[in-house]
Motif scaffolding. Structure first.
Motif, PDB file in Angstrom:
ATOM      1  N   LYS A  42      44.208  12.368  46.452  1.00 50.94           N
ATOM      2  CA  LYS A  42      42.580  12.812  46.381  1.00 50.94           C
ATOM      3  C   LYS A  42      41.551  12.976  45.461  1.00 50.94           C
ATOM      4  CE  LYS A  42      43.350  14.472  51.225  1.00 50.94           C
ATOM      5  NZ  LYS A  42      43.674  16.134  52.114  1.00 50.94           N
ATOM      6  N   ILE A  43      42.311  13.995  44.872  1.00 56.17           N
ATOM      7  CA  ILE A  43      41.521  13.956  43.320  1.00 56.17           C
ATOM      8  C   ILE A  43      41.324  12.822  42.588  1.00 56.17           C
ATOM      9  CG2 ILE A  43      41.901  15.246  40.661  1.00 56.17           C
ATOM     10  CD1 ILE A  43      43.840  17.141  42.571  1.00 56.17           C
ATOM     11  N   VAL A  44      42.222  11.688  42.525  1.00 49.59           N
ATOM     12  CA  VAL A  44      42.072  10.882  42.156  1.00 49.59           C
ATOM     13  C   VAL A  44      41.016   9.366  42.418  1.00 49.59           C
ATOM     14  CG1 VAL A  44      42.730   7.801  41.624  1.00 49.59           C
ATOM     15  CG2 VAL A  44      44.288  10.186  41.098  1.00 49.59           C
ATOM     16  N   HIS A  56      39.102  17.464  31.626  1.00 53.32           N
ATOM     17  CA  HIS A  56      39.759  17.935  32.763  1.00 53.32           C
ATOM     18  C   HIS A  56      41.454  16.954  31.982  1.00 53.32           C
ATOM     19  CE1 HIS A  56      36.916  18.976  35.845  1.00 53.32           C
ATOM     20  NE2 HIS A  56      38.522  19.362  36.531  1.00 53.32           N
ATOM     21  N   ILE A  57      42.190  17.561  31.818  1.00 50.98           N
ATOM     22  CA  ILE A  57      43.344  17.396  31.397  1.00 50.98           C
ATOM     23  C   ILE A  57      44.574  17.647  32.925  1.00 50.98           C
ATOM     24  CG2 ILE A  57      45.271  17.818  29.921  1.00 50.98           C
ATOM     25  CD1 ILE A  57      43.648  18.877  27.758  1.00 50.98           C
ATOM     26  N   ALA A  58      45.288  16.682  32.627  1.00 48.51           N
ATOM     27  CA  ALA A  58      46.144  16.542  33.935  1.00 48.51           C
ATOM     28  C   ALA A  58      47.768  17.251  32.912  1.00 48.51           C
ATOM     29  CB  ALA A  58      46.585  15.375  34.738  1.00 48.51           C
ATOM     30  N   VAL A  59      48.415  18.280  34.072  1.00 46.97           N
ATOM     31  CA  VAL A  59      49.470  18.363  33.731  1.00 46.97           C
ATOM     32  C   VAL A  59      50.329  18.033  35.131  1.00 46.97           C
ATOM     33  CG1 VAL A  59      50.922  19.937  33.325  1.00 46.97           C
ATOM     34  CG2 VAL A  59      48.341  20.089  32.232  1.00 46.97           C
ATOM     35  N   ARG A  84      47.281   6.639  37.170  1.00 48.57           N
ATOM     36  CA  ARG A  84      46.280   7.289  37.699  1.00 48.57           C
ATOM     37  C   ARG A  84      44.541   7.393  37.055  1.00 48.57           C
ATOM     38  NH1 ARG A  84      46.917   5.387  44.258  1.00 48.57           N
ATOM     39  NH2 ARG A  84      49.081   3.656  43.607  1.00 48.57           N
ATOM     40  N   PHE A  85      45.609   8.797  36.377  1.00 54.62           N
ATOM     41  CA  PHE A  85      44.354   9.202  36.421  1.00 54.62           C
ATOM     42  C   PHE A  85      44.102   8.941  34.558  1.00 54.62           C
ATOM     43  CE2 PHE A  85      46.106  13.090  38.763  1.00 54.62           C
ATOM     44  CZ  PHE A  85      45.121  13.515  39.002  1.00 54.62           C
TER      45      PHE A  85
END
Length: 162
Positions: A42-44, A56-59, A84-85
């Motif tokens: 959903k975020i993607v 944004h940075i993804a952990v 994907r991110f």
């Protein structure tokens, strides 16, 4: 500096603790959280639709379990979440208790694309140092997880690509 964090971990207690610590001890804000593969998707999709994953940075926990495989659960699908991110331009930090050389090497490889790697056994300050480095466009690998690598120079808490 990138002020917003996407936090992907399938353990709610750990996710809540990390979020609280980050927001209490830094200027970063956790703006998205995902505890399932579907929530990550959903975020993607939201980023794809808006065309704006900037700031944004993804952990991402690499031991994330996915519901999408025929076997019902795919281990280590965090690598796919990072892919994907990364494809959307979101820099990612792999965060895992699986911190052997093979996991680290795969996470930061061009096939996956993570810009950082921190063990879940690390102190909170190490995760924050990784977030700071990656938000400044650097690559960060926790010092204890790296032997001698060409092209890397030591910092006080980890190895940051120059």
């Amino acid at each position: 500096m990138i002020p917003n964090i996407i936090l992907c971990d399938d353990h709610a207690l750990l996710r809540n603790g990390i979020k609280s610590w980050i927001e209490t001890h830094s200027k970063y804000k956790v703006t998205y959280e995902a505890g399932t593969w579907a929530e990550c998707e959903k975020i993607v999709e939201a980023f794809r639709a808006s065309g704006s994953p900037n700031n944004h940075i993804a952990v991402v926990d690499i031991s994330f379990k996915a519901e999408y495989s025929p076997a019902a659960h795919e281990e280590n699908c965090g690598f796919e979440i990072i892919r994907r991110f990364t494809a959307l331009g979101v820099p990612c930090i792999a965060y895992s208790s699986h911190d052997s050389g093979g996991f680290v090497e795969h996470a930061v490889s061009s096939a996956v694309g993570a810009k950082g790697f921190v063990s879940k056994n690390a102190d909170e300050e190490i995760l924050l140092a990784a977030i700071c480095a990656v938000s400044e466009g650097k690559t960060y690998i926790q010092a204890e997880l790296v032997g001698v690598c060409l092209g890397w120079c030591p910092s006080s808490t980890g190895l940051v690509e120059s």
